[in-house]
Design a protein around this motif. Sequence first.
Motif, PDB file in Angstrom:
ATOM      1  N   ASP A   1       2.364   3.320   7.204  1.00 48.40           N
ATOM      2  CA  ASP A   1       1.184   3.827   8.226  1.00 48.40           C
ATOM      3  C   ASP A   1      -0.010   4.591   7.261  1.00 48.40           C
ATOM      4  O   ASP A   1      -0.803   5.744   9.037  1.00 48.40           O
ATOM      5  CB  ASP A   1       2.849   5.254   8.939  1.00 48.40           C
ATOM      6  CG  ASP A   1       3.086   4.541   9.645  1.00 48.40           C
ATOM      7  OD1 ASP A   1       4.056   5.231   9.320  1.00 48.40           O
ATOM      8  OD2 ASP A   1       3.947   3.092   9.547  1.00 48.40           O
ATOM      9  N   MET A   2      -0.456   5.130   6.262  1.00 52.63           N
ATOM     10  CA  MET A   2      -1.595   5.277   6.455  1.00 52.63           C
ATOM     11  C   MET A   2      -2.693   4.214   6.526  1.00 52.63           C
ATOM     12  O   MET A   2      -2.844   3.304   6.029  1.00 52.63           O
ATOM     13  CB  MET A   2      -2.017   6.321   5.213  1.00 52.63           C
ATOM     14  CG  MET A   2      -1.286   7.700   4.974  1.00 52.63           C
ATOM     15  SD  MET A   2      -2.227   7.954   3.348  1.00 52.63           S
ATOM     16  CE  MET A   2      -3.351   9.203   3.996  1.00 52.63           C
ATOM     17  N   HIS A   3      -3.681   4.303   7.338  1.00 51.80           N
ATOM     18  CA  HIS A   3      -4.463   2.850   7.769  1.00 51.80           C
ATOM     19  C   HIS A   3      -5.878   3.702   7.864  1.00 51.80           C
ATOM     20  O   HIS A   3      -7.266   3.273   9.452  1.00 51.80           O
ATOM     21  CB  HIS A   3      -4.302   2.687   9.121  1.00 51.80           C
ATOM     22  CG  HIS A   3      -2.745   1.639   8.814  1.00 51.80           C
ATOM     23  ND1 HIS A   3      -2.692   0.785   8.034  1.00 51.80           N
ATOM     24  CD2 HIS A   3      -1.629   1.825   9.263  1.00 51.80           C
ATOM     25  CE1 HIS A   3      -1.169   0.220   8.191  1.00 51.80           C
ATOM     26  NE2 HIS A   3      -0.429   1.557   9.458  1.00 51.80           N
TER      27      HIS A   3
ATOM     28  N   SER B   1       7.275   1.758  12.082  1.00 54.41           N
ATOM     29  CA  SER B   1       7.102   0.404  11.013  1.00 54.41           C
ATOM     30  C   SER B   1       8.006   0.348   9.279  1.00 54.41           C
ATOM     31  O   SER B   1       8.494   0.323   8.970  1.00 54.41           O
ATOM     32  CB  SER B   1       5.657   0.000  10.221  1.00 54.41           C
ATOM     33  OG  SER B   1       5.291   1.899   9.421  1.00 54.41           O
TER      34      SER B   1
ATOM     35  N   HIS C   1      13.300   1.762   8.139  1.00 51.40           N
ATOM     36  CA  HIS C   1      12.049   2.585   7.622  1.00 51.40           C
ATOM     37  C   HIS C   1      12.137   4.471   7.571  1.00 51.40           C
ATOM     38  O   HIS C   1      12.212   5.152   7.350  1.00 51.40           O
ATOM     39  CB  HIS C   1      11.034   2.948   8.982  1.00 51.40           C
ATOM     40  CG  HIS C   1       9.380   4.310   9.111  1.00 51.40           C
ATOM     41  ND1 HIS C   1       8.474   3.369   8.816  1.00 51.40           N
ATOM     42  CD2 HIS C   1       9.571   5.034   8.418  1.00 51.40           C
ATOM     43  CE1 HIS C   1       7.778   4.380   9.081  1.00 51.40           C
ATOM     44  NE2 HIS C   1       8.071   5.378   8.646  1.00 51.40           N
TER      45      HIS C   1
ATOM     46  N   ARG D   1      -5.733  -2.690   7.704  1.00 54.85           N
ATOM     47  CA  ARG D   1      -5.109  -2.693   6.896  1.00 54.85           C
ATOM     48  C   ARG D   1      -5.166  -3.758   5.997  1.00 54.85           C
ATOM     49  O   ARG D   1      -6.918  -4.369   5.882  1.00 54.85           O
ATOM     50  CB  ARG D   1      -3.823  -3.779   8.238  1.00 54.85           C
ATOM     51  CG  ARG D   1      -3.013  -2.691   8.593  1.00 54.85           C
ATOM     52  CD  ARG D   1      -3.063  -3.944   8.936  1.00 54.85           C
ATOM     53  NE  ARG D   1      -1.481  -2.998  10.932  1.00 54.85           N
ATOM     54  CZ  ARG D   1      -0.759  -2.029  10.567  1.00 54.85           C
ATOM     55  NH1 ARG D   1       0.159  -2.488   9.772  1.00 54.85           N
ATOM     56  NH2 ARG D   1      -0.506  -1.921  11.178  1.00 54.85           N
ATOM     57  N   PHE D   2      -5.106  -3.649   4.570  1.00 59.91           N
ATOM     58  CA  PHE D   2      -5.679  -3.602   3.813  1.00 59.91           C
ATOM     59  C   PHE D   2      -5.843  -5.829   3.429  1.00 59.91           C
ATOM     60  O   PHE D   2      -4.674  -6.233   3.474  1.00 59.91           O
ATOM     61  CB  PHE D   2      -5.620  -3.353   2.579  1.00 59.91           C
ATOM     62  CG  PHE D   2      -5.482  -2.210   1.761  1.00 59.91           C
ATOM     63  CD1 PHE D   2      -4.503  -0.708   1.616  1.00 59.91           C
ATOM     64  CD2 PHE D   2      -6.702  -1.707   1.748  1.00 59.91           C
ATOM     65  CE1 PHE D   2      -5.018   0.184   1.244  1.00 59.91           C
ATOM     66  CE2 PHE D   2      -7.122  -0.381   2.204  1.00 59.91           C
ATOM     67  CZ  PHE D   2      -6.220   0.347   1.477  1.00 59.91           C
TER      68      PHE D   2
ATOM     69  N   ASP E   1      -1.838 -11.023   5.643  1.00 58.19           N
ATOM     70  CA  ASP E   1      -2.654  -9.250   4.945  1.00 58.19           C
ATOM     71  C   ASP E   1      -0.972  -8.751   5.381  1.00 58.19           C
ATOM     72  O   ASP E   1      -0.686  -7.780   5.430  1.00 58.19           O
ATOM     73  CB  ASP E   1      -3.371  -8.926   5.932  1.00 58.19           C
ATOM     74  CG  ASP E   1      -4.588  -9.918   5.858  1.00 58.19           C
ATOM     75  OD1 ASP E   1      -5.349  -9.391   6.657  1.00 58.19           O
ATOM     76  OD2 ASP E   1      -4.732 -10.224   4.429  1.00 58.19           O
TER      77      ASP E   1
ATOM     78  N   TYR F   1       5.797  -5.103   5.500  1.00 52.06           N
ATOM     79  CA  TYR F   1       5.521  -3.655   4.594  1.00 52.06           C
ATOM     80  C   TYR F   1       4.577  -3.014   5.922  1.00 52.06           C
ATOM     81  O   TYR F   1       3.829  -4.043   5.630  1.00 52.06           O
ATOM     82  CB  TYR F   1       5.367  -3.310   3.472  1.00 52.06           C
ATOM     83  CG  TYR F   1       4.685  -2.088   3.132  1.00 52.06           C
ATOM     84  CD1 TYR F   1       3.413  -1.776   2.746  1.00 52.06           C
ATOM     85  CD2 TYR F   1       5.200  -0.724   2.849  1.00 52.06           C
ATOM     86  CE1 TYR F   1       2.183  -0.218   2.479  1.00 52.06           C
ATOM     87  CE2 TYR F   1       4.732   0.438   2.698  1.00 52.06           C
ATOM     88  CZ  TYR F   1       3.469   1.129   2.384  1.00 52.06           C
ATOM     89  OH  TYR F   1       2.836   1.780   2.778  1.00 52.06           O
ATOM     90  N   ASP F   2       4.590  -1.917   6.716  1.00 52.12           N
ATOM     91  CA  ASP F   2       3.369  -1.081   7.383  1.00 52.12           C
ATOM     92  C   ASP F   2       3.642  -2.054   8.818  1.00 52.12           C
ATOM     93  O   ASP F   2       2.373  -1.682   9.205  1.00 52.12           O
ATOM     94  CB  ASP F   2       2.557  -0.804   6.323  1.00 52.12           C
ATOM     95  CG  ASP F   2       1.777   0.260   6.081  1.00 52.12           C
ATOM     96  OD1 ASP F   2       0.780   0.433   5.314  1.00 52.12           O
ATOM     97  OD2 ASP F   2       3.098   1.356   6.493  1.00 52.12           O
TER      98      ASP F   2
END
Lengths: 336, 389
Positions: B178-180, A13, A38, B197-198, A304, A325-326
């Motif tokens: 990467d924390m989900h 990511s 990343h 995901r938020f 999102d 991001y992510d």
Amino acid sequence: MYRKARSVPLKSSSSALYNNLSVLPLRDKPLTYFAAVHGSTVSLASAAADGLSVSHRQLQAKEGGPAVSASIVTQASWCVLPSRVLLVLTSQKGIQMYESDGSIMVYWHALDVLEPPPAQAVFARGIAAASGRFICVGTSSGLVLVFDVPSKGTNITLSEVLEEHHDSITDITSEVGENPNGAADLLTADDSGALCVWRAKEEFSLLTKISAFGWTCSSVKLWNGVIAAGYGNGQIRLYEATSGALRATVSAHARWIYALDLAPLTGKLLSGAEDSYVQIWKLSRNPDTGDIEIEHCHSECVTDTQLCGARFCDPEGNSFAATGYDLSEIVRYGQV
Amino acid sequence: MSARTLPLLFLNLGGEMLYILDQRLRAQSIPGEKARKDEWTDVDRKRVMNDIITTMFNKKFMEELFKPQELYSKKALRTVYDRLAHASIMRLNQASMDKLYDLMTMAFKYQVLLCPRPKDILLVTFNHLDAIKDFVRDSPNILNQVDETFRQLIDMYSCLSAGEFQLIRQTLLIFFQDMHIRVSIFLKDKVQNSNGRFVLPISGPVPWGTEVPGLIRMFNCNGDEVKRVEFTNGGNYISPQREGSFDLYGDRVLKLGTNMYSVSRPVETHMSGASKSLASHTKENAAPNPLAKEELNFLARLMGGLEIKKPNGSEPGFRLNLFTTDEDEEYASLTRPDELSYKVINIQATQDQQQNEELARIMGEFEVTDQPRQSTSKGDDLLAMMDEL
């Protein structure tokens, strides 16, 4: 106007860093290279026009000294010079330059670790090719390092250090269009929001300095003598490069702008921000009054996602790509 | 990147930990006179909270924390919280500790991500500290300690620029990348999607200092405004009402960082649905044990400042369960996916003799008080303490 196209997957990511996407359309092959950062890795992906047949490569930041963790990369960007294209990486430890496909490292410059005040972060950030022979890179102390790049080989040298900024450099760009006055060649921006416009001959000289107005300038573009700058309060500002005069303000985004890009053949401008939006604009100059004009063309929401990079994929601006991001992919859009 | 990130990371995660522990202790407490010897009472709860807060805000510990330094790994940081959670008579099993840490980190990740301005991270921190002060409002000594840290924060962060705050925020976001993990309270409130995901709203008030998007103003070469055009940006934004207070006392306005738990809103995490972008996560867990030397130094310095009040031998430790039943806790520990394991540091397992000598040397620089154990050397003390985690 634009329609979502197939995304390009990434091996990891993307991090929340300014200008975190670089795009290189290849001249000899129907492929496009993408690069996103990343942590201490740079993900490279090459994809065909339809987004299929993707191949990947990952580059690591070079560690300097007995470090615990590898150094964090702040930015990766291709620098197109007349005779060669180099991929430049900036990190907490220094600057790495690779051949355009990331296969071989041709140059490494370590940042001085003299006596920085301990609380101050040390890193390089801000990359641009200038005047067909230089690569300019910024540092967290506000310096702009100018590297002289030969047409081939590894004999790259640091030829000049520009000392005009007092805050960390955020972005650097060079003139992508034609400049009728032939004046402004390079534009540098910093954390406080100050901008410097430079002319490059054998050496660089300061043409104009535009003062900060209280917000970080995270991304800049220079086209036909027009400066486009994106700020932390979501505003885009246009300035005259030669005089530094303010020509337009746009309340473009509800959050911090992370990326700007410009399509030189049409004057299309895109902006990407933490508010999940990519906005497309059109710059022009009124032939009678000489006034700079900007109009809004298109909005695209990447649900999102806080965007951290956005680029046009061709010089006319018929397609663009963005990272968030992510997000483990590059989202792409093409004109219908 | 930013060398000023650790105090904010530590205090906010610590604040979330206290919210969760307080909620679980209340959920499991029994009225004093009815309680059996091994059951929680209100008095026990207050004591645990006081003990942990006192340890957290210990002066020496805070001094180490506030020194400019890079962030260390999740593994190293987790070790400090393990220690902190056991600063009192309370005991947590591995599964409960894992769950506690998951909840803490996902909550703060959410707060960092949704901060309108990077500077608002400071308001989030102040919200946590305001709540901590409320937990210890009956204990003036501890209250003073917390106020002291509050003042240190104001001194250190009030004058930072927006750009420097954004660098801190970017550093935190790299830490949380990467924390989900899915948190049921977030799913219920629809602030998190089922993929972990938020939800990022595209409506509501814009941050303080930002204009509502939609206006283009153009100027001629003399600086006079010559044209004004409105456009639709796609979102549904309004002007903000007022700015939160950055003083020792005041209305923070921002709700992020306030206590979202209550006895009626229990907390669960879902371990399934591990996302495909765990490449970096597994990479970190595959890092070799023993710890890199610098991380060990960091831990030794921080731990050296943590003066733990050990219960005397006769008092039993009370076990707190973060799950609804013991069976749930057992099940969770058996089924936790490998890639999400924190692999908490067990220094005792280190066979490297050189490493132990290094630890002993470091420990020699610190005064460790209230050690009921008889041990032959100070190095053994640290190893022994770590062993109890």
